[in-house]
Every structure is written in C-alpha cells, then in structure tokens.
Write an enzyme that holds these catalytic residues in place. Sequence first.
Site, short mmCIF file in Angstrom:
data_model
loop_
_atom_site.label_atom_id
_atom_site.label_comp_id
_atom_site.label_asym_id
_atom_site.label_seq_id
_atom_site.Cartn_x
_atom_site.Cartn_y
_atom_site.Cartn_z
N CYS A 45 0.84 -1.21 0.00
CA CYS A 45 0.00 0.00 0.00
C CYS A 45 0.87 1.25 0.00
O CYS A 45 0.54 2.24 -0.66
CB CYS A 45 -0.90 0.03 1.23
SG CYS A 45 -2.05 -1.35 1.31
C1 BEZ Z 1 0.57 -4.57 1.84
O1 BEZ Z 1 0.13 -3.49 1.51
O2 BEZ Z 1 1.78 -4.82 1.81
C2 BEZ Z 1 -0.36 -5.65 2.31
C3 BEZ Z 1 -1.54 -5.33 2.94
C4 BEZ Z 1 -2.37 -6.34 3.37
C5 BEZ Z 1 -2.03 -7.65 3.16
C6 BEZ Z 1 -0.84 -7.97 2.49
C7 BEZ Z 1 0.00 -6.97 2.06
#
Ligand code: BEZ
Length: 209
Positions: A45
Amino acid sequence: MAVQLGDEAPDFTAETTEGKLNFYEYLGDSWGVLFSHPRDFTPVCTTELGAVAKLKGEFDKRNTKVIAVSVDPVESHHDWVKDIEETQGTAINYPIIGDPDQTVANLYGMIHPNANDTQTVRSVFVIGPDKKVKLTITYPASTGRNFAEILRVIDSLQLTAKHKLATPADWQQGDDAIIVVAVSDDEAKELFPKGFETKKPYLRYTPIP
Ligand code: BEZ
C-alpha cells in the site's frame, strides 16, 4: 450486492486527510478513481499511494480526480502519509478516506470475506462525469496495482464515450481504434474521414479522431 458496471456510483460523506468531504461534490463534473487499500503501514500500500501521487499530473490531464480509502482512521492516515512521503519521495496530493466503520467499503463491496473479513481488497472504481461506474478491478492484497493500466483504460473510456469506437487488446493512446460493429461502412466514411482498414466486415481499424 456488488457495484457493477453501469450502476450509479454510491455517494457518501466521509472524513478524509483533506477534511470532511462529500464524494459527488469532490468529483464535480470530473471523472473519478476511487481505490481501496487494505490497511495503513503496510508495504505494498505504501508503494501504491506513492505511485498514484507521482501520477497526479496524468490524472489531472484526463480531468480525473483520485481518492483512496482504507478502513483505518484519518489520524492513522496522517501518520502513515509521513512514511509514504519519506520512502516514496513524493507528497500525497489527493485525499485518503478514513473508513473505520467500513461505510464506504460496504457501499462499494470492497470487503471480500473469504479473502479477509476485516480489510478491503484492492478495488478500483472508475466513475464517469455522469456518476456511473465505468470500470471495476479487484486485486488481491498481495499484488500492487499497475496504475499505468488504469490511465490507459481511462483514455479508452474517454475516447469511446465520444466516438463510435472500441479499443483493441493492449491499445495505447494514439494507436488505431476499432469501429463498432453497429456502424455501417457508409456511416464510417462520414464519421472517420481519415479512412479505415477492413480486415473483416466486423473488424475495421481507423486512426483515432
Ligand atoms: C501490503 O500493503 O503490503 C499488504 C496489505 C495487506 C495484506 C498484504 C500486504
């Protein structure tokens, strides 16, 4: 029930990193991109929000307003934005909705309980100036999105909203487009004075107007 193509985009009023806003007022007469990310302080994210900030000029050129949402509160977003700015080398130049009660997530069907019952998946909704949903894409949490693809689809949507055209596989802005099947050859000659190439009666390419 999931939000589907052609549906009216659900309106809402929510707290964001740029204050309380009403979605429809924020969009005005522009196109819009609403995209969700599963939660704050997560690696994928962090890169996605930075990538969208760097592309803000491209969205502006397409008269398109972007807005992000996650189920964390705005106070958390404010802290996280500092990390995004530090690690991605860009300021965040669009609002991020705080959605701790999942109002927006539920309105748009962004929580897929069999994937995760508390976090949103990576949804993208492109909304036209008529407030109708033009594109939905759903990615899993583990895969960061390709925002160049979203810009590419917006180019196609804006072209085909104006002209009786469709765009072929892997089309990019400037490439030839396809004349829709309902247009006769006679009408095509009037509509597309640059001419067209007939590969099959149903497959006619023309330079974009
Ligand atoms: C991420 O943004 O890295 C992420 C968020 C939720 C689950 C897996 C990865």
